[in-house]
Write an enzyme that holds these catalytic residues in place. Structure first.
Site, short mmCIF file in Angstrom:
data_model
loop_
_atom_site.label_atom_id
_atom_site.label_comp_id
_atom_site.label_asym_id
_atom_site.label_seq_id
_atom_site.Cartn_x
_atom_site.Cartn_y
_atom_site.Cartn_z
CG ASP A 463 14.83 33.25 18.35
OD1 ASP A 463 15.84 32.73 17.85
OD2 ASP A 463 14.80 34.43 18.74
CG HIS A 464 17.08 26.85 15.64
ND1 HIS A 464 17.60 26.04 16.63
CD2 HIS A 464 16.74 26.00 14.64
CE1 HIS A 464 17.59 24.79 16.24
NE2 HIS A 464 17.07 24.73 15.04
#
Length: 493
Positions: A463-464
């Site tokens: 998850d950026h």
């Protein structure tokens, strides 16, 4: 006698599940049952469980048939209390006389079920089948009494003097959701709490007859038996033809392709849960992926040597990789978190003191992800034993919702399917997943010379929002280095 029936609704079986498939009835109409006796086997999107009865008495009606999907909060079974004659079937009542029949309309039943599910998600602290619902035990459900809409005007006049008072329907959500500090401690049995909630009885209005004011089952039953608190029986179960719509008849033509439809398969159980989870993951998580090829020759050699010394308890390759992953998450804790958005739009990253390592396991019911709790505290041998145990119970359909829904990071060994890599979808609400591809012979440069080595591909989806590429690459490289130099890595752990 129908007004005396105790209707037990399908409870939330853990993790806020909203439905379950009725696999098998363990009782029949007319059977005498005891409190906590299993009455049915149901299969949720998480596991197969037995549902116990909170009531004792005679089975009066079974609401549903094997193979039918039931919503949480809908009637499961009706029970005539001990000493009461089983209820005789009654003719359908007219719409003008809802009070005399006590029949709950479909709209009322649906509203009650929805309230039930909402409150179970909020957490009641009730323990029904070995594990509790999320949240604390200080909140009370605000579910209205069954049939309350129809009897609001008539209930006050019907209450005799000296009876245990139950708040009128309009006030029930407020009163039932309010607790005097320390009052809940006067109720020990979760079944007593559940009985009170199911019948809309406020425990605050009951003076316990037990020691030190302890509220007993008989106290709640007395409150329920008061005319103003009498609950109407639930609407009759749907006919089999309505409850379980058959698959489309073969020969139906598809309007788009013009081809005959061979089958229509309902999406339910594990497949439905997976579909919903994956959709939510793709919708909410801006994921990115990094990958690297890894020389696993040294790891295979080390395991082969251990197997010679101890043939029967040598950990599998996945256990060693799991050990490297837990060590890597300690160094890069951002990947062992959860991203949460509040109802007010606020956002925060939730970190954990520990690692529950999930791993993907293929079963006859579909793909599930059991998790090894506190995996960071376990050795490779201990991880191997727990992975084998959880895989076995998951394939038997006996894993609990806690075992299947408490992971903080997932390890996915899709190499067993003979593939090298995968653009994996993160197991929501986690923020990262590490995939391991098959190990195959490949040409590899070793000390400036070409050699054949055992090579695998590691793929990390992350998850950026919780970290940048530097963190993700650092974690992936750490695990890769451990695989390429397992002896030195294990010595440092």
């Amino acid at each position: 006698m129908s007004s005396e029936l105790q209707v037990f609704r399908l409870p939330d079986l853990g993790e806020g599940l909203t439905e379950a498939e009725l696999v098998n009835w363990l009782v029949a109409v007319g059977d005498q049952i005891k409190v906590d006796q299993p009455i049915a086997e149901v299969e949720t999107a998480k596991s197969m469980v037995e549902v116990p009865s909170p009531y004792a008495g005679t089975v009066a009606e079974l609401h549903g048939q094997a193979g039918e999907t039931l919503d949480v909060g809908k009637p499961l079974i009706s029970i005539a209390p001990v000493g009461a004659a089983p209820a005789e079937p009654e003719a359908p009542a007219s719409a003008e006389d809802p009070v005399s029949t006590g029949v709950v309309t479909d709209a009322e039943a649906s509203a009650a079920a929805e309230t039930y599910r909402t409150e179970e998600k909020a957490g009641s602290g009730n323990v029904l089948i070995g594990y509790g619902t999320p949240g604390g035990a200080t909140g009370g459900r605000t579910r209205p009494r069954k049939g309350s809409v129809a009897v609001v005007d008539a209930a006050p006049a019907a209450a005799p003097e000296g009876s245990v008072a139950v708040p009128e329907a309009p006030m029930e959500p407020v009163v039932a959701g309010t607790r005097i500090p320390g009052k809940l401690s006067a109720v020990i049995s979760p079944l007593v709490r559940k009985m009170a909630r199911d019948h809309g009885v406020s425990l605050d209005a009951i003076n316990g007859s037990g020691a030190s004011g302890l509220i007993m089952r008989r106290d709640v039953e007395a409150a329920i038996s008061a005319p103003e608190a009498s609950a109407a029986p639930s609407a009759p179960a749907q006919a089999p033809a309505e409850a379980a719509a058959p698959a489309a008849a073969s020969g139906d033509l598809d309007s788009r392709t013009g081809l005959a439809v061979s089958a229509r398969t309902p999406v339910r159980g594990v497949r439905k849960a997976v579909a919903a989870n994956m959709t939510k993951s793709r919708t909410e998580i801006p994921e990115a992926t990094v990958w690297v090829d890894v020389d696993a020759t040294a790891l295979l050699d080390m395991r082969a040597e251990l197997k010679k010394r101890s043939p029967h308890d040598t950990p599998g390759l996945l256990a060693f990789i799991a050990r490297f992953v837990t060590a890597g998450l300690k160094k890069y804790p951002a990947l062992n978190t959860r991203f949460e958005t509040g109802t007010d739009g606020s956002q925060e990253i939730v970190g954990f003191e520990g690692i529950n390592l999930g791993f993907a396991a293929q079963t006859d019911r579909g793909l599930v992800v059991p998790s090894v709790r506190n995996a960071h505290q376990l050795s490779a041998r201990e991880l191997d034993a727990e992975i084998r145990r959880l895989t076995a119970v998951a394939r038997e359909g006996k894993a609990t919702p806690t075992e299947l829904g408490s992971g903080t990071f997932t390890l996915n060994n899709y190499g067993v399917f003979g593939v090298d890599g995968s653009a994996a979808i993160i197991n929501y609400p986690e923020v990262a997943m590490l995939g391991v591809g098959r190990i195959i012979d490949k040409p590899w440069v070793v000390n400036g010379e070409l050699a054949v080595r055992k090579v695998t591909e590691l793929t990390l989806a992350f998850d950026h929002r919780v970290c940048d590429g530097e963190t993700a690459a650092g974690f992936l490289r750490y695990v890769a280095d451990c695989i390429e130099n397992p002896g030195g890595a294990l010595a440092d752990m």
